[in-house]
Design an enzyme around this catalytic site. Structure first.
Site, PDB file in Angstrom:
ATOM      1  N   ASP A 149     -37.943  41.252 -23.115  1.00  0.00           N
ATOM      2  CA  ASP A 149     -36.984  42.206 -22.550  1.00  0.00           C
ATOM      3  C   ASP A 149     -35.612  41.585 -22.354  1.00  0.00           C
ATOM      4  OD1 ASP A 149     -37.787  40.536 -20.477  1.00  0.00           O
ATOM      5  OD2 ASP A 149     -38.881  42.091 -19.403  1.00  0.00           O
ATOM      6  N   ASN A 195     -45.695  45.160  -8.641  1.00  0.00           N
ATOM      7  CA  ASN A 195     -46.144  46.546  -8.828  1.00  0.00           C
ATOM      8  C   ASN A 195     -46.987  46.694 -10.105  1.00  0.00           C
ATOM      9  OD1 ASN A 195     -44.242  46.262 -10.824  1.00  0.00           O
ATOM     10  ND2 ASN A 195     -42.908  47.940 -10.152  1.00  0.00           N
ATOM     11  N   GLU A 209     -42.566  49.655 -16.142  1.00  0.00           N
ATOM     12  CA  GLU A 209     -42.830  49.988 -14.746  1.00  0.00           C
ATOM     13  C   GLU A 209     -43.980  50.998 -14.659  1.00  0.00           C
ATOM     14  OE1 GLU A 209     -41.444  48.157 -12.707  1.00  0.00           O
ATOM     15  OE2 GLU A 209     -39.308  47.854 -13.045  1.00  0.00           O
ATOM     16  N   HIS A 267     -46.084  45.631 -13.117  1.00  0.00           N
ATOM     17  CA  HIS A 267     -45.353  45.775 -14.379  1.00  0.00           C
ATOM     18  C   HIS A 267     -45.562  44.567 -15.285  1.00  0.00           C
ATOM     19  CE1 HIS A 267     -41.300  43.981 -12.709  1.00  0.00           C
ATOM     20  NE2 HIS A 267     -42.040  43.037 -13.230  1.00  0.00           N
TER      21      HIS A 267
HETATM   22  P1  PGA Z   1     -41.581  36.345 -11.799  1.00  0.00           P
HETATM   23  O1  PGA Z   1     -41.484  37.745 -12.520  1.00  0.00           O
HETATM   24  O2  PGA Z   1     -42.162  35.388 -12.810  1.00  0.00           O
HETATM   25  O3  PGA Z   1     -40.164  35.993 -11.464  1.00  0.00           O
HETATM   26  O4  PGA Z   1     -42.460  36.516 -10.617  1.00  0.00           O
HETATM   27  C1  PGA Z   1     -42.599  38.232 -13.206  1.00  0.00           C
HETATM   28  C2  PGA Z   1     -42.365  39.673 -13.597  1.00  0.00           C
HETATM   29  O5  PGA Z   1     -41.714  40.414 -12.844  1.00  0.00           O
HETATM   30  O6  PGA Z   1     -42.851  40.074 -14.673  1.00  0.00           O
END
Ligand code: PGA
Length: 241
Positions: free
Chosen positions: A67, A136, A143, A138
């Site tokens: 992304d 959450n 999302e 994702h």
């Molecule tokens: P993080 O993010 O590695 O900073 O916890 C993971 C994500 O949101 O996919």
């Protein structure tokens, strides 16, 4: 889903890097799907170490990232392109024309999504996709509610996600509201998937992932539809199992 627990995030990063190194050893021109965020940093550090100690070369490898923020130039200090250069690409022998991210600064984001899907197809599809997981559920920026048949698309970021990422910006107002992300179908079409989760803040989501049924309200549950998913967690992330 095969879940393996490690003592701490450093051990986890070493194992993830070893798994990636084994993929490249057996297929030097492998296509790696890469992720950003806090979680893969130990993995990238270990990959750099393996390269510097001449145990690994990326000369024939190609990478595609999950992304990118919409509206940020690739050179912006908070773009995922900048993150990848800073934490991996600038320190290994991966040629500049062999790593790819969606271009969030494209004037036509819809067209950019189609271009990115085509690019992934043209380079032969993803052999190993690295993933983090949001609180959450994702994966990438998919999302809750994202259809499982989604390909690369433009998303409006959850407030929850913007707040989690605000730590990298000088204020929440600067966090982009939209992003381009590979879709769930794009992720599921990878031959192998490696999801990493570390720290207490991921304990609940890991517990939920193990127990939940497959449902679009919890995007990571789509991984249960894939036959080759390995989940590496540290003890803290596994503390509610
Ligand atoms: P993080 O993010 O590695 O900073 O916890 C993971 C994500 O949101 O996919």
């Amino acid at each position: 889903m095969n879940i393996i627990e490690f003592e701490d995030k450093e051990q986890l990063g070493k194992e993830a890097a070893a798994l990636i190194a084994r993929t490249i050893a057996s297929k030097p021109d492998a296509v790696l799907g890469l992720a950003t965020g806090g979680t893969p940093l130990d993995t990238y550090q270990e990959l750099i170490h393996l390269y510097q100690s001449q145990q690994l070369s990326f000369k024939q490898t190609k990478t595609v990232n999950l992304d990118e923020y919409a509206g940020l130039d690739p050179d912006h200090e908070n773009s995922y392109m900048t993150y990848m250069k800073r934490h991996l690409f600038d320190h290994i022998d991966l040629p500049q024309d062999q790593y790819f991210l969606p271009n969030g600064a494209s004037p036509d984001l819809e067209k950019e999504c189609l271009r990115y899907d085509q690019l992934i197809q043209d380079i032969g599809g993803i052999d190993l996709q690295l993933l983090g997981i949001g609180q959450n559920g994702h994966i990438g920026f998919n999302e809750p509610g994202t259809p499982f048949n989604s390909k690369t698309h433009v998303v409006k970021l959850d407030e929850n996600t913007r707040q989690a990422n605000a730590r990298y910006f000088s204020s929440i107002d600067e966090v982009p509201t939209h992003a381009i992300t590979m879709g769930i179908a794009s992720i599921l079409s990878s031959k192998k998937i490696l999801l990493l989760a570390s720290g207490k803040s991921k304990a609940k989501v890991i517990q939920y992932l193990e127990q939940t049924e497959i449902h679009p309200d919890f995007p990571a549950s789509a991984l249960k539809l894939h036959e080759d998913v390995t989940i590496l967690i540290d003890r803290e992330a596994g503390s509610l199992r």
